[in-house]
Design a protein around this motif. Structure first.
Motif, short mmCIF file in Angstrom:
data_model
loop_
_atom_site.label_atom_id
_atom_site.label_comp_id
_atom_site.label_asym_id
_atom_site.label_seq_id
_atom_site.Cartn_x
_atom_site.Cartn_y
_atom_site.Cartn_z
N LEU A 25 0.82 -1.20 0.00
CA LEU A 25 0.00 0.00 0.00
C LEU A 25 0.86 1.25 0.00
O LEU A 25 1.89 1.31 0.68
N SER A 26 0.43 2.25 -0.76
CA SER A 26 1.14 3.52 -0.83
C SER A 26 0.51 4.48 0.17
O SER A 26 -0.46 5.17 -0.12
N VAL A 27 1.08 4.50 1.37
CA VAL A 27 0.61 5.38 2.44
C VAL A 27 1.85 6.07 3.01
O VAL A 27 2.88 5.43 3.21
N SER A 28 1.76 7.37 3.26
CA SER A 28 2.93 8.09 3.72
C SER A 28 2.55 9.16 4.74
O SER A 28 1.37 9.33 5.08
N LEU A 52 -0.48 14.08 19.70
CA LEU A 52 0.76 13.51 19.19
C LEU A 52 1.13 14.06 17.82
O LEU A 52 2.30 14.36 17.55
N PHE A 53 0.14 14.20 16.95
CA PHE A 53 0.42 14.51 15.55
C PHE A 53 0.28 16.00 15.20
O PHE A 53 0.76 16.42 14.15
N TRP A 54 -0.39 16.74 16.06
CA TRP A 54 -0.52 18.19 15.83
C TRP A 54 -0.20 18.90 17.13
O TRP A 54 -1.01 19.66 17.68
N PRO A 126 7.03 12.77 10.20
CA PRO A 126 6.07 13.74 9.66
C PRO A 126 6.25 15.11 10.29
O PRO A 126 6.62 15.21 11.47
N PRO A 127 5.99 16.18 9.55
CA PRO A 127 6.22 17.54 10.07
C PRO A 127 5.27 17.91 11.21
O PRO A 127 4.11 17.48 11.23
N ALA A 128 5.78 18.71 12.12
CA ALA A 128 5.00 19.28 13.23
C ALA A 128 4.31 18.20 14.08
O ALA A 128 3.27 18.46 14.67
#
Length: 210
Positions: A25-28, A52-54, A126-128
C-alpha cells in the motif's frame, strides 16, 4: 458466508511497509505514522492522537486535522482495518516486530537478524508531529539493544565461515550505535582477515526485506 478479513501486515523494522492481501500500500506522512502508532500501541483515544500529531495546534484544530486524516485513511484499502468506537480508535496488524521478538526469545539470532531491514520506522518523521517523534525515539531506544543482540550474535556465529556477511552485519550494528567499541574491534579483525588495509566501507542496509 462472509469472506474472511484480509490480514494487514506492517513492517516497522526499517522503512515502514504496509501490505494488504499481498499488495503493498502507498501510504505516507501522518497517515502512515498514525497506522504505525495504532498497530503498536493498540486502542487509543482521539485526543491522544490529536496531541501527538498536531502538537503545535490548539485542541480544536488538532482534532479537526485528525478527522481529516482519518477520512483519508478510510478512503484507502486500509479503511476496513481501522476501527472506531466512540472516542477510541484501533487497528490490528501482523507486525514484523512480534516475529522478531519471538525469534529472539527462542535464541534464533539468524532468523531474527534477517527481519532487520534498518532502524525502527526509518525515515518516518512527519512535520509538526513532535509528540510522535518523541514516541518513535523512545521505541527506537528500547529496541536498540534487542536489534544489536541479534546482529552481533549472528555475526559472531558466521564470522569464520562468512566473514564478508559478518562484516555487513557489524556495519548494521554501527548504524544503530556508531560508538559500540565491541563492533569496531570485530570489524577491524574481519577486515584484516579479508586483506582490507584501507578504511572499511560505509554501512549499507538492504533495500528490500529478506
Amino acid at each position: 458466508m462472509e469472506d474472511a478479513e484480509v490480514e494487514l501486515k506492517l513492517s516497522v523494522l526499517g522503512v515502514p511497509l504496509l501490505v494488504l492481501g499481498g499488495h503493498t500500500l502507498s501510504v505516507s506522512g501522518k497517515s502512515l505514522a498514525l497506522v504505525c502508532y495504532l498497530a503498536l500501541e493498540g486502542t487509543t483515544r482521539r485526543g491522544v492522537l490529536a496531541d501527538l500529531f498536531w502538537s503545535d495546534r490548539s485542541e480544536e484544530d488538532a482534532r479537526r486535522n485528525l478527522r481529516r486524516e482519518l477520512h483519508r485513511l478510510r478512503a484507502t484499502p486500509l479503511g476496513t482495518s481501522l476501527k472506531a468506537h466512540d472516542d477510541l480508535l484501533s487497528l490490528t496488524a501482523d507486525l514484523d516486530l512480534s516475529a522478531f521478538r519471538e525469534l529472539s526469545a527462542q535464541g534464533d539470532a539468524a532468523r531474527a537478524a534477517a527481519l532487520l531491514r534498518g532502524p525502527f520506522l526509518d525515515g518516518l518523521d512527519p512535520p509538526a508531529a513532535h509528540g510522535f517523534s518523541e514516541w518513535r525515539e523512545r521505541w527506537a531506544t528500547e529496541l536498540q539493544e534487542e536489534q544489536i543482540w541479534a546482529l552481533l550474535t549472528h555475526a559472531a556465529a558466521i564470522g569464520y565461515q562468512e566473514p564478508r556477511r559478518a562484516a555487513e552485519l557489524y556495519h548494521r550494528c554501527l548504524r544503530l550505535d556508531p560508538l559500540r567499541e565491541q563492533v569496531h574491534r570485530e570489524l577491524i579483525g574481519l577486515h584484516l582477515r579479508l586483506g582490507n588495509t584501507g578504511r572499511p566501507r560505509r554501512s549499507i542496509w538492504p533495500s528490500n526485506a529478506s
